[in-house]
Design a protein around this motif. Structure first.
Motif, mmCIF file in Angstrom:
data_model
loop_
_atom_site.group_PDB
_atom_site.id
_atom_site.type_symbol
_atom_site.label_atom_id
_atom_site.label_comp_id
_atom_site.label_asym_id
_atom_site.label_seq_id
_atom_site.Cartn_x
_atom_site.Cartn_y
_atom_site.Cartn_z
ATOM 1 N N GLU A 50 0.752 -1.511 0.079
ATOM 2 C CA GLU A 50 0.290 0.162 -0.241
ATOM 3 C C GLU A 50 0.980 0.853 -0.066
ATOM 4 O O GLU A 50 0.542 2.052 -0.684
ATOM 5 C CB GLU A 50 -1.401 -0.014 1.565
ATOM 6 C CG GLU A 50 -2.206 -0.855 1.821
ATOM 7 C CD GLU A 50 -1.202 -2.374 1.435
ATOM 8 O OE1 GLU A 50 -0.495 -2.894 2.425
ATOM 9 O OE2 GLU A 50 -2.079 -3.361 0.834
ATOM 10 N N GLU A 53 2.659 1.802 -3.495
ATOM 11 C CA GLU A 53 1.917 2.136 -4.076
ATOM 12 C C GLU A 53 1.760 2.996 -4.131
ATOM 13 O O GLU A 53 1.647 4.616 -4.840
ATOM 14 C CB GLU A 53 0.545 1.446 -4.113
ATOM 15 C CG GLU A 53 -0.729 2.058 -5.193
ATOM 16 C CD GLU A 53 -1.816 1.634 -5.242
ATOM 17 O OE1 GLU A 53 -2.262 0.260 -4.927
ATOM 18 O OE2 GLU A 53 -2.177 1.534 -6.178
ATOM 19 N N ILE A 56 4.773 5.704 -5.451
ATOM 20 C CA ILE A 56 4.848 5.640 -6.522
ATOM 21 C C ILE A 56 4.017 6.245 -7.350
ATOM 22 O O ILE A 56 4.335 7.704 -8.627
ATOM 23 C CB ILE A 56 4.633 3.870 -6.854
ATOM 24 C CG1 ILE A 56 5.860 2.459 -7.012
ATOM 25 C CG2 ILE A 56 4.537 3.715 -8.963
ATOM 26 C CD1 ILE A 56 5.617 1.602 -7.288
ATOM 27 N N LYS A 57 2.917 6.399 -7.278
ATOM 28 C CA LYS A 57 1.349 7.800 -7.485
ATOM 29 C C LYS A 57 2.430 9.182 -7.416
ATOM 30 O O LYS A 57 2.217 9.787 -8.416
ATOM 31 C CB LYS A 57 0.692 7.243 -7.125
ATOM 32 C CG LYS A 57 0.225 5.507 -7.226
ATOM 33 C CD LYS A 57 -1.911 5.856 -7.329
ATOM 34 C CE LYS A 57 -2.321 4.336 -8.566
ATOM 35 N NZ LYS A 57 -3.405 3.909 -6.907
ATOM 36 N N GLN A 60 5.144 9.475 -10.103
ATOM 37 C CA GLN A 60 4.408 9.755 -11.391
ATOM 38 C C GLN A 60 3.486 11.362 -11.341
ATOM 39 O O GLN A 60 3.634 12.203 -12.202
ATOM 40 C CB GLN A 60 3.329 8.421 -11.760
ATOM 41 C CG GLN A 60 4.282 7.266 -11.787
ATOM 42 C CD GLN A 60 3.056 6.226 -12.239
ATOM 43 O OE1 GLN A 60 1.668 5.653 -10.870
ATOM 44 N NE2 GLN A 60 3.786 4.572 -12.242
ATOM 45 N N ASP A 61 3.673 11.358 -9.922
ATOM 46 C CA ASP A 61 2.587 13.239 -10.151
ATOM 47 C C ASP A 61 4.018 14.189 -10.533
ATOM 48 O O ASP A 61 3.761 15.065 -10.881
ATOM 49 C CB ASP A 61 2.264 13.509 -9.139
ATOM 50 C CG ASP A 61 0.779 12.605 -8.933
ATOM 51 O OD1 ASP A 61 0.510 12.349 -9.884
ATOM 52 O OD2 ASP A 61 0.353 13.046 -7.698
ATOM 53 N N VAL A 88 2.285 -4.123 -6.914
ATOM 54 C CA VAL A 88 1.850 -2.830 -6.980
ATOM 55 C C VAL A 88 2.756 -2.745 -8.133
ATOM 56 O O VAL A 88 2.334 -2.149 -8.749
ATOM 57 C CB VAL A 88 1.827 -2.343 -6.115
ATOM 58 C CG1 VAL A 88 2.459 -1.209 -5.427
ATOM 59 C CG2 VAL A 88 1.019 -2.940 -4.689
ATOM 60 N N ILE A 89 4.245 -3.142 -8.352
ATOM 61 C CA ILE A 89 4.687 -2.264 -8.927
ATOM 62 C C ILE A 89 4.514 -2.730 -10.571
ATOM 63 O O ILE A 89 4.213 -1.559 -11.632
ATOM 64 C CB ILE A 89 6.443 -2.812 -9.087
ATOM 65 C CG1 ILE A 89 7.233 -2.923 -7.867
ATOM 66 C CG2 ILE A 89 6.946 -2.617 -10.497
ATOM 67 C CD1 ILE A 89 8.645 -3.665 -6.989
ATOM 68 N N LYS A 91 0.634 -3.295 -11.314
ATOM 69 C CA LYS A 91 -0.656 -2.764 -11.175
ATOM 70 C C LYS A 91 -0.011 -0.972 -11.401
ATOM 71 O O LYS A 91 -0.836 -0.690 -12.831
ATOM 72 C CB LYS A 91 -1.023 -2.376 -10.206
ATOM 73 C CG LYS A 91 -2.093 -2.779 -10.129
ATOM 74 C CD LYS A 91 -2.932 -2.746 -8.735
ATOM 75 C CE LYS A 91 -3.035 -1.293 -7.726
ATOM 76 N NZ LYS A 91 -3.466 -1.606 -6.632
ATOM 77 N N THR A 92 1.100 -0.514 -10.950
ATOM 78 C CA THR A 92 1.105 0.761 -11.495
ATOM 79 C C THR A 92 1.642 1.104 -12.580
ATOM 80 O O THR A 92 1.977 2.719 -12.655
ATOM 81 C CB THR A 92 1.804 1.630 -9.879
ATOM 82 O OG1 THR A 92 3.199 0.798 -9.666
ATOM 83 C CG2 THR A 92 0.979 1.390 -8.990
ATOM 84 N N GLY A 93 2.109 0.075 -13.256
ATOM 85 C CA GLY A 93 2.914 0.354 -14.558
ATOM 86 C C GLY A 93 4.917 0.918 -14.458
ATOM 87 O O GLY A 93 5.076 1.167 -16.023
ATOM 88 N N VAL A 94 5.015 1.096 -13.575
ATOM 89 C CA VAL A 94 6.839 1.227 -12.965
ATOM 90 C C VAL A 94 7.221 -0.701 -14.519
ATOM 91 O O VAL A 94 6.943 -1.526 -13.713
ATOM 92 C CB VAL A 94 7.006 0.155 -11.977
ATOM 93 C CG1 VAL A 94 8.965 0.889 -11.455
ATOM 94 C CG2 VAL A 94 6.301 1.696 -11.099
#
Ligand SMILES: Cc1cc2nc3c(=O)[nH]c(=O)nc-3n(C[C@H](O)[C@H](O)[C@H](O)COP(=O)(O)O)c2cc1C
Length: 323
Positions: A50, A53, A56-57, A60-61, A88-89, A91-94
């Protein structure tokens, strides 16, 4: 500069920021990626899927450039939720993971299925070959000089890098002791396709750590690191301070009888105190010999731009003139 590493990761400059506990947060990773290198968030500092994630977000911002996540595989009785972190890696597209520590073979299928490029950091030629064999896309070859865990072979980069070049088919970056344009050009002459830096990136304006830590690195010379935990086969290069002296006194007194419990005060829970609260003498924390080459606290952008400008000058002027 175009190398196999810039091509592999889709970055402008062949410079990677290695994962660093309580340093590799979104702010630093984004600053490195925005400056054209490859920033890396340290997965285990976040600890849970969690929290990773969210980090990472956040990154990404802060950037739309590629960045990676470091997953350090440690021997542990209660291991972190590695499958959850990888989920999570994915799922988040890293698209880049820097693995380190133990062999990441069991996690390779999950990462490869998601088209993630894996760069494994290791301290020997035999481990680099193993990484190649299990399907890693690249290796970060970490010499004896490095901050953190140099392994137990004690081979410096002037030998380790050309040895890796002789044996490997996949591209590799030089890690450990890298600080400036001279490091980059030398690493490339020895066969690397770029460089990975840890300690140098801590002493930057963008590193989200306490100013005292940055100043401790600037004030340190190449003589100020120590190797600890050798008798536990978990050698770590750290910045010397009174806590490290006390740890080493215990090592000397106990020899091979030393256990982790004997030194828990000097090594456990130290990173938040050092990096966040600004107490560089709170215990043992990783730092490379390269501290001797770190004399300023620039922004990441200034650091990377200077390295690239000066590297081109060295290649096109000094080296060109020599032939
Ligand atoms: C404070 C600090 C923390 C580090 N933490 C990690 C880590 O959690 N995982 C990892 O794979 N490497 C870690 N490293 C190693 C770096 O990623 C990098 O390989 C190393 O710093 C390179 O050597 P240099 O410091 O001479 O540049 C750490 C290094 C430092 C200085």
């Amino acid at each position: 500069m175009k190398t196999q590493i810039t091509e592999l990761f889709g970055i402008e400059h062949p410079i990677i920021q290695g994962g660093m506990h309580f340093v590799g947060f979104a702010e630093l990773a984004a600053a490195v990626s925005n400056a054209g290198g490859l920033g890396i968030i340290t997965g285990l500092t976040q600890g849970t899927p969690e929290k990773l994630e969210a980090e990472i977000k956040k990154c990404q911002d802060l950037t739309d450039k590629p960045f990676g996540v470091n997953l350090t595989f440690l021997p542990s009785l209660t291991p972190p939720d590695y499958p959850g972190l990888i989920e999570v890696i994915v799922k988040t597209g890293v698209k880049v993971v820097e693995t380190a520590g133990r062999n990441p073979a069991v996690y390779m299928p999950a990462m490869k299925d998601a088209d993630i490029k894996v760069i494994h950091k290791c301290t020997s030629v035999r481990h680099s070959i193993k990484a190649q064999d299990i399907g890693c896309d690249a290796v970060s070859v970490d010499g004896f000089e490095c901050g953190g865990h140099p392994g137990e072979d004690d081979i410096p980069n002037f030998i380790l890098l050309p040895r890796a070049a002789d044996e490997l088919e996949i591209p590799f970056v030089a890690s450990g002791g890298m600080a400036d344009a001279r490091s980059l050009v030398a690493a490339m002459a020895l066969g690397a396709e770029g460089m990975n830096m840890g300690t140098r990136f801590i002493a930057t304006k963008d590193a989200p750590v306490h100013q005292n830590v940055k100043e401790a690195i600037v004030n340190a010379s190449e003589l100020d690191t120590r190797l600890i935990m050798r008798s536990l086969t978990n050698t770590e290069r750290v910045l010397n301070n009174p806590a490290v002296e006390s740890l080493m006194a215990k090592e000397k007194a106990l020899g091979d009888d030393l256990t982790f419990e004997d030194i828990v005060d000097e090594v456990a829970g130290v990173y938040p105190k050092v990096m966040m609260e600004g107490e560089p003498e709170a215990g043992a924390w990783s730092c490379g010999m390269v501290a001797g080459l770190v004399n300023d606290i620039p922004s990441v952008e200034e650091l990377i731009n200077t390295i690239m400008t000066e590297a081109e000058e060295i290649i096109s002027s000094k080296l060109q003139k020599a032939i």
